[in-house]
Design a protein around this motif. Structure first.
Motif, PDB file in Angstrom:
ATOM      1  N   ILE A 123      78.939  36.171 -53.992  1.00  0.00           N
ATOM      2  CA  ILE A 123      79.116  35.194 -52.923  1.00  0.00           C
ATOM      3  C   ILE A 123      78.709  35.824 -51.596  1.00  0.00           C
ATOM      4  O   ILE A 123      79.151  36.934 -51.276  1.00  0.00           O
ATOM      5  N   ALA A 124      77.886  35.134 -50.834  1.00  0.00           N
ATOM      6  CA  ALA A 124      77.533  35.604 -49.493  1.00  0.00           C
ATOM      7  C   ALA A 124      78.684  35.312 -48.538  1.00  0.00           C
ATOM      8  O   ALA A 124      79.258  34.213 -48.557  1.00  0.00           O
ATOM      9  N   ASN A 163      88.736  38.464 -42.622  1.00  0.00           N
ATOM     10  CA  ASN A 163      87.980  37.553 -41.753  1.00  0.00           C
ATOM     11  C   ASN A 163      86.553  37.408 -42.272  1.00  0.00           C
ATOM     12  O   ASN A 163      85.597  37.262 -41.507  1.00  0.00           O
ATOM     13  N   LEU A 164      86.408  37.442 -43.595  1.00  0.00           N
ATOM     14  CA  LEU A 164      85.119  37.266 -44.255  1.00  0.00           C
ATOM     15  C   LEU A 164      85.025  35.844 -44.788  1.00  0.00           C
ATOM     16  O   LEU A 164      85.753  35.454 -45.706  1.00  0.00           O
ATOM     17  N   ARG A 180      75.728  30.675 -49.480  1.00  0.00           N
ATOM     18  CA  ARG A 180      74.779  31.189 -50.460  1.00  0.00           C
ATOM     19  C   ARG A 180      75.555  31.845 -51.596  1.00  0.00           C
ATOM     20  O   ARG A 180      76.523  32.581 -51.348  1.00  0.00           O
ATOM     21  N   TYR A 181      75.117  31.607 -52.832  1.00  0.00           N
ATOM     22  CA  TYR A 181      75.811  32.119 -54.003  1.00  0.00           C
ATOM     23  C   TYR A 181      74.796  32.464 -55.091  1.00  0.00           C
ATOM     24  O   TYR A 181      73.728  31.853 -55.183  1.00  0.00           O
ATOM     25  N   ILE A 182      75.155  33.428 -55.942  1.00  0.00           N
ATOM     26  CA  ILE A 182      74.560  33.562 -57.268  1.00  0.00           C
ATOM     27  C   ILE A 182      75.696  33.284 -58.239  1.00  0.00           C
ATOM     28  O   ILE A 182      76.721  33.971 -58.216  1.00  0.00           O
ATOM     29  N   LEU A 183      75.533  32.264 -59.076  1.00  0.00           N
ATOM     30  CA  LEU A 183      76.592  31.848 -59.987  1.00  0.00           C
ATOM     31  C   LEU A 183      76.176  32.103 -61.437  1.00  0.00           C
ATOM     32  O   LEU A 183      75.015  31.905 -61.799  1.00  0.00           O
ATOM     33  N   SER A 201      81.685  39.786 -53.396  1.00  0.00           N
ATOM     34  CA  SER A 201      81.122  39.212 -52.171  1.00  0.00           C
ATOM     35  C   SER A 201      80.220  40.240 -51.509  1.00  0.00           C
ATOM     36  O   SER A 201      80.410  41.448 -51.657  1.00  0.00           O
ATOM     37  N   HIS A 202      79.252  39.728 -50.788  1.00  0.00           N
ATOM     38  CA  HIS A 202      78.316  40.578 -50.040  1.00  0.00           C
ATOM     39  C   HIS A 202      78.246  40.074 -48.611  1.00  0.00           C
ATOM     40  O   HIS A 202      77.935  38.894 -48.373  1.00  0.00           O
TER      41      HIS A 202
END
Length: 294
Positions: A154-155, A197-198, A203-206, A242-243
């Motif tokens: 997950i972005a 606080n993220l 944008r996602y890769i699922l 998450s990234h």
């Protein structure tokens, strides 16, 4: 390698009425380019050429935008070669497919429409009203991490602590400066209980497991099936990471951010930058001389 992308673009765009009464909010232009074209370009720049757009009633303009217009092309070819080549590139930039979400009942429900198209493959999700600018496309950043972790990515972006109650927020175990292994996903938490606080950044890769997670996720507020709730359900079965993105997110979903985005993009355009900057200086000076408050 991520080969397919899904772009949800079925929302009603009520915050932009009356402009969106007869056109999709995703077609609102940032200067001369529709918002969704930037999103499709990001997918293409990330090596993805198979794109499914989840549309809805009144969204036909999106399909027309990425289709051929032979009469227009013929006229441009005779008079405006550069524009002709741009129109041809637009219609050839990717293999784009469309499916209509029958009822607007949440992002999770919209993603579920992609299950037959994506099958057993992992896939990217790019929200159709969110534009990213970055050196490496944000979707490519996530895809590279998927190759490493083979899990949903997950972005996220850092937001002010006093604004976490406006976003979906993640929490988890820090693996690096930019990567968390998640144990929490909370939609619009109270400021005092937010795990970080993220904020989830569109944008996602699922993994294919998201579809079973959606099936077992009940509808929530406003009778909508939220993707964040389905991801929390998926977290019971699979690891999720998450990234923190390297780049900037532009949310075109509200009017003020849309105006700010247009200004920033105009200042990046060589043909507009200098005269537009001078115009902005004149506007600011006029407001200051009139005693207007910011």
């Amino acid at each position: 390698m991520i080969k397919k992308a899904v772009i949800p673009a079925a929302g009603l765009g009520t915050r932009f009425l009356p402009a969106t009464k007869a056109q999709p909010k995703e077609m609102l232009p940032i200067i001369d380019t529709p918002t969704i074209q930037y999103v499709v370009q990001e997918a293409v720049d990330s090596g993805i050429e198979d794109i499914l757009i989840i549309s809805g009633k009144g969204k036909r303009a999106i399909e027309d935008h990425f289709d051929r217009n032979f009469e227009l092309e013929e006229r441009l070819q005779q008079k405006e070669e550069a524009l002709y080549q741009e129109m041809r590139r637009l219609s050839d930039m990717a293999n784009i497919y469309f499916i209509r979400q029958k009822e607007i009942v949440g992002l999770g429900d919209a993603i579920y429409y992609a299950r037959q198209h994506t099958g057993d493959e992992p896939f990217a999700v790019l929200l159709g009203d969110t534009v990213m600018t970055s050196v490496i496309p944000v979707t490519q950043q996530l895809a590279d991490l998927y190759d490493q972790y083979q899990s949903t990515i997950i972005a996220v972006e850092t937001v002010p602590a006093d604004k976490v109650n406006r976003y979906g927020i993640v929490g988890g175990h820090k693996l690096s400066d930019s990567i968390l292994q998640l144990n929490q996903l909370i939609e619009k938490p109270a400021i005092e209980t937010a795990p970080s606080n993220l904020a989830i950044a569109g944008r996602y890769i699922l993994t294919p497991g998201i579809f079973k997670a959606i099936e077992s996720t009940p509808k929530g507020k406003n009778n909508e099936l939220q993707l964040t709730d389905a991801l929390l359900n998926l977290l019971k079965r699979e690891q999720i990471y998450s990234h923190t993105i390297e780049g900037k997110r532009y949310d075109i979903g509200n009017k003020l951010d849309f105006l700010k985005t247009t200004v920033e993009f105009a200042l990046r355009r060589e043909e507009f930058a200098s005269p537009f900057f001078r115009f902005l200086q004149e506007i600011v000076a006029t407001h200051q001389s009139n005693g207007d408050k910011a």
